[in-house]
Design an enzyme around this catalytic site. Structure first.
Site, PDB file in Angstrom:
ATOM      1  N   GLY A  86      40.690   7.154 -17.662  1.00  0.00           N
ATOM      2  CA  GLY A  86      41.776   6.898 -16.715  1.00  0.00           C
ATOM      3  C   GLY A  86      41.536   7.531 -15.349  1.00  0.00           C
ATOM      4  O   GLY A  86      40.420   7.495 -14.821  1.00  0.00           O
ATOM      5  N   VAL A  87      42.584   8.107 -14.792  1.00  0.00           N
ATOM      6  CA  VAL A  87      42.507   8.740 -13.472  1.00  0.00           C
ATOM      7  C   VAL A  87      41.446   9.843 -13.461  1.00  0.00           C
ATOM      8  O   VAL A  87      40.686   9.992 -12.495  1.00  0.00           O
ATOM      9  CB  VAL A  87      43.862   9.383 -13.105  1.00  0.00           C
ATOM     10  N   ASP A  88      41.419  10.605 -14.525  1.00  0.00           N
ATOM     11  CA  ASP A  88      40.487  11.721 -14.648  1.00  0.00           C
ATOM     12  C   ASP A  88      39.040  11.238 -14.459  1.00  0.00           C
ATOM     13  O   ASP A  88      38.281  11.803 -13.650  1.00  0.00           O
ATOM     14  CB  ASP A  88      40.676  12.310 -16.057  1.00  0.00           C
TER      15      ASP A  88
ATOM     16  N   GLY B  55      49.324   6.531 -19.055  1.00  0.00           N
ATOM     17  CA  GLY B  55      48.148   5.783 -19.506  1.00  0.00           C
ATOM     18  C   GLY B  55      47.851   6.096 -20.956  1.00  0.00           C
ATOM     19  O   GLY B  55      48.597   5.715 -21.863  1.00  0.00           O
TER      20      GLY B  55
HETATM   21  P1  ADP Z   1      47.445  10.169 -18.991  1.00  0.00           P
HETATM   22  O1  ADP Z   1      46.420  10.667 -19.968  1.00  0.00           O
HETATM   23  O2  ADP Z   1      48.225  11.299 -18.346  1.00  0.00           O
HETATM   24  O3  ADP Z   1      48.302   9.093 -19.569  1.00  0.00           O
HETATM   25  P2  ADP Z   1      45.780   8.229 -17.542  1.00  0.00           P
HETATM   26  O4  ADP Z   1      44.718   8.554 -16.568  1.00  0.00           O
HETATM   27  O5  ADP Z   1      45.382   7.601 -18.827  1.00  0.00           O
HETATM   28  O6  ADP Z   1      46.597   9.596 -17.758  1.00  0.00           O
HETATM   29  O7  ADP Z   1      46.841   7.272 -16.861  1.00  0.00           O
HETATM   30  C1  ADP Z   1      47.824   7.668 -15.943  1.00  0.00           C
HETATM   31  C2  ADP Z   1      48.137   6.505 -15.015  1.00  0.00           C
HETATM   32  O8  ADP Z   1      47.141   6.404 -13.999  1.00  0.00           O
HETATM   33  C3  ADP Z   1      48.159   5.143 -15.688  1.00  0.00           C
HETATM   34  O9  ADP Z   1      49.328   4.473 -15.240  1.00  0.00           O
HETATM   35  C4  ADP Z   1      46.899   4.451 -15.171  1.00  0.00           C
HETATM   36  O10 ADP Z   1      47.080   3.049 -15.049  1.00  0.00           O
HETATM   37  C5  ADP Z   1      46.766   5.067 -13.802  1.00  0.00           C
HETATM   38  N1  ADP Z   1      45.424   5.040 -13.188  1.00  0.00           N
HETATM   39  C6  ADP Z   1      44.220   4.869 -13.771  1.00  0.00           C
HETATM   40  N2  ADP Z   1      43.238   4.936 -12.844  1.00  0.00           N
HETATM   41  C7  ADP Z   1      43.841   5.155 -11.635  1.00  0.00           C
HETATM   42  C8  ADP Z   1      43.383   5.297 -10.287  1.00  0.00           C
HETATM   43  N3  ADP Z   1      42.088   5.236  -9.969  1.00  0.00           N
HETATM   44  N4  ADP Z   1      44.320   5.519  -9.313  1.00  0.00           N
HETATM   45  C9  ADP Z   1      45.630   5.591  -9.607  1.00  0.00           C
HETATM   46  N5  ADP Z   1      46.120   5.457 -10.850  1.00  0.00           N
HETATM   47  C10 ADP Z   1      45.246   5.228 -11.851  1.00  0.00           C
END
Ligand code: ADP
Length: 181
Positions: A31-33, A123
């Site tokens: 995901g974002v990470d 996410g």
């Molecule tokens: P968590 O483990 O806290 O749920 P995730 O990264 O899986 O974190 O998802 C958190 C949100 O970030 C989701 O809504 C996902 O669609 C969104 N996301 C994923 N990639 C990006 C990005 N590059 N920029 C912004 N939001 C994103």
């Protein structure tokens, strides 16, 4: 102080602080990470490893926040926080609110004025977006309105129109959130 909602990619934001929805290991994930580490380069992971070797030997607890460099991102710092995993049995809203509050406090300690948040926990951690949006917006609003927080702009960066529309609806209900930019 201003709250903005935009649809987009958080790694492209020109702000002082980009918030990472990390996991407690601080060593990267999906995901974002994953996007932040990919785009920001290895300097971020190097600092995360140093945190694990020091004060955060057991990892970062849910609801807490810690800063590193933003590496090659346009931002100056990444503030990592660990959102709660959604539970239908237990109310973990206070932890999700704490993520937002603690990120803003860490940002303020750094002297940051502008902060971008993703939709933390929505996410891989499966928190329903409508509920997450309400908690996130209320937490940011209440933290910014205490007066002890020097952050001037908070931008929620939503991935896709569906998430943006839900945040927009919640922001309208709370009477906050400027136009997207
Ligand atoms: P968590 O483990 O806290 O749920 P995730 O990264 O899986 O974190 O998802 C958190 C949100 O970030 C989701 O809504 C996902 O669609 C969104 N996301 C994923 N990639 C990006 C990005 N590059 N920029 C912004 N939001 C994103």
């Amino acid at each position: 102080m201003r709250i903005e909602l935009v649809e987009g990619d958080i790694t492209e934001q020109q702000v002082d602080v980009v918030v990472n929805a990390a996991n407690s290991s601080l060593l990267g994930g999906g995901g974002v990470d994953g996007a932040i580490h990919r785009r920001g380069g290895p300097e971020i992971l190097t600092e995360c490893r140093a945190l694990r070797a020091g004060h955060y030997g057991k990892g970062l607890k849910t609801g807490e926040a810690v800063a590193t460099t933003a590496g090659r991102l346009p931002a100056r710092w990444v503030v990592h926080t660990v959102g709660p995993v959604w539970s239908g049995d237990e109310d973990r809203s206070a932890l999700l609110a704490a993520c937002h509050r603690n990120c803003l406090h860490v940002a303020a300690d750094l002297g940051a004025h502008t902060v971008a948040f993703p939709a933390i926990s929505t996410g891989i951690y499966r928190w329903p977006v409508e509920s997450a949006a309400e908690i996130a917006l209320e937490a940011v609003l209440s933290t910014l309105s205490t007066g002890s927080c020097s952050v001037e702009l908070v931008r929620f960066v939503l991935f896709g129109t569906a998430a943006y529309d839900v945040f927009r609806e919640q922001a309208d209900a709370l009477g906050v959130g400027g136009d997207s930019v």
